[in-house]
Design a protein around this motif. Structure first.
Motif, PDB file in Angstrom:
ATOM      1  N   ASP A  55      -5.789  -4.417  -0.039  1.00  0.00           N
ATOM      2  CA  ASP A  55      -4.908  -5.174  -0.941  1.00  0.00           C
ATOM      3  C   ASP A  55      -3.564  -4.457  -1.063  1.00  0.00           C
ATOM      4  N   ALA A  56      -2.594  -4.905  -0.283  1.00  0.00           N
ATOM      5  CA  ALA A  56      -1.287  -4.247  -0.225  1.00  0.00           C
ATOM      6  C   ALA A  56      -0.600  -4.212  -1.589  1.00  0.00           C
ATOM      7  N   LYS A  57      -0.736  -5.274  -2.361  1.00  0.00           N
ATOM      8  CA  LYS A  57      -0.084  -5.325  -3.674  1.00  0.00           C
ATOM      9  C   LYS A  57      -0.686  -4.283  -4.624  1.00  0.00           C
ATOM     10  N   ILE A  63       0.682   4.067  -3.194  1.00  0.00           N
ATOM     11  CA  ILE A  63       1.285   4.606  -1.975  1.00  0.00           C
ATOM     12  C   ILE A  63       2.656   5.216  -2.296  1.00  0.00           C
ATOM     13  N   GLU A  64       3.384   4.583  -3.223  1.00  0.00           N
ATOM     14  CA  GLU A  64       4.687   5.103  -3.627  1.00  0.00           C
ATOM     15  C   GLU A  64       4.602   6.488  -4.272  1.00  0.00           C
ATOM     16  N   GLU A  65       3.482   6.808  -4.895  1.00  0.00           N
ATOM     17  CA  GLU A  65       3.318   8.124  -5.516  1.00  0.00           C
ATOM     18  C   GLU A  65       3.409   9.240  -4.480  1.00  0.00           C
ATOM     19  N   GLY A  66       3.089   8.917  -3.257  1.00  0.00           N
ATOM     20  CA  GLY A  66       3.105   9.908  -2.188  1.00  0.00           C
ATOM     21  C   GLY A  66       1.697  10.368  -1.862  1.00  0.00           C
ATOM     22  N   ALA A 100      -6.080   8.379   3.143  1.00  0.00           N
ATOM     23  CA  ALA A 100      -5.106   7.969   4.166  1.00  0.00           C
ATOM     24  C   ALA A 100      -5.577   6.700   4.878  1.00  0.00           C
ATOM     25  N   TYR A 101      -6.856   6.627   5.184  1.00  0.00           N
ATOM     26  CA  TYR A 101      -7.421   5.447   5.849  1.00  0.00           C
ATOM     27  C   TYR A 101      -7.235   4.202   4.976  1.00  0.00           C
ATOM     28  N   ALA A 106      -3.879  -0.845   3.718  1.00  0.00           N
ATOM     29  CA  ALA A 106      -3.103  -1.613   2.734  1.00  0.00           C
ATOM     30  C   ALA A 106      -1.612  -1.604   3.070  1.00  0.00           C
ATOM     31  N   GLY A 107      -1.262  -1.166   4.284  1.00  0.00           N
ATOM     32  CA  GLY A 107       0.126  -1.221   4.721  1.00  0.00           C
ATOM     33  C   GLY A 107       0.878   0.093   4.653  1.00  0.00           C
ATOM     34  N   GLY A 108       0.242   1.146   4.174  1.00  0.00           N
ATOM     35  CA  GLY A 108       0.901   2.451   4.125  1.00  0.00           C
ATOM     36  C   GLY A 108       0.969   3.075   5.508  1.00  0.00           C
ATOM     37  N   ASN A 109       1.922   3.955   5.686  1.00  0.00           N
ATOM     38  CA  ASN A 109       2.104   4.627   6.970  1.00  0.00           C
ATOM     39  C   ASN A 109       1.596   6.072   6.869  1.00  0.00           C
TER      40      ASN A 109
END
Length: 156
Positions: A55-57, A63-66, A100-101, A106-109
């Motif tokens: 769920d990307a949303k 993900i923004e937290e780092g 990480a997986y 969910a769209g993170g790199n």
């Protein structure tokens, strides 16, 4: 008395099952393996507001937290999530691979952590634990002071 071949086969499977799930000595589990064994239970259905797998949303603000911050905080337990995701045998490296997986799905790199990132994750986890321990020690001190005051008042 001879055991039937079916009973012998069943017994063999039961005895072998724990070994089939055992980790290779010295080789940490991969992120997908950890997800399937541990994380799936909550992140597939979103129980207790866990961000649902893929769920990307839901994952975007995390993900923004780092990668270092999210992994370290989650490893120590956050909101309804227990520390180590509820698996006491899970190493920080295995846990980090699973995070990480899930972030990638969910769209993170995010990549599996290298030595430098593992160092940053451990440092962040230690910082967070130090803050939590200090807060608990302060609370303990307050409770002891309250009990001492109550005991002193009772003796008067």
């Amino acid at each position: 008395m001879n055991a039937s071949p079916l009973l012998a086969a069943a017994l063999g499977l039961l005895l072998a099952a724990p070994h089939a799930l055992a980790r290779d000595a010295g080789k940490p589990l991969g992120g997908e393996q950890v997800y399937q064994r541990t994380c799936f239970a909550c992140h597939q259905s979103g129980v207790a507001h866990a961000p649902t797998f893929g769920d990307a949303k839901a994952w975007a603000p995390l993900i923004e937290e780092g990668q270092a911050v999210l992994t370290a905080h989650a490893f120590g337990g956050v909101r309804a999530m227990p520390e180590r995701g509820g698996d006491d045998k899970l190493s920080l490296e295995e846990f980090a691979r699973a995070v990480a997986y899930m972030a990638r799905q969910a769209g993170g790199n995010w990549q599996d952590p290298d030595r430098a990132l593992m160092f940053a994750i451990r440092a962040e986890a230690q910082k967070r634990l130090d803050r939590e321990i200090a807060a608990k020690q302060k609370l303990r001190k307050e409770l002891r002071a309250q009990n001492a005051a109550t005991e002193a008042a009772r003796k008067r």
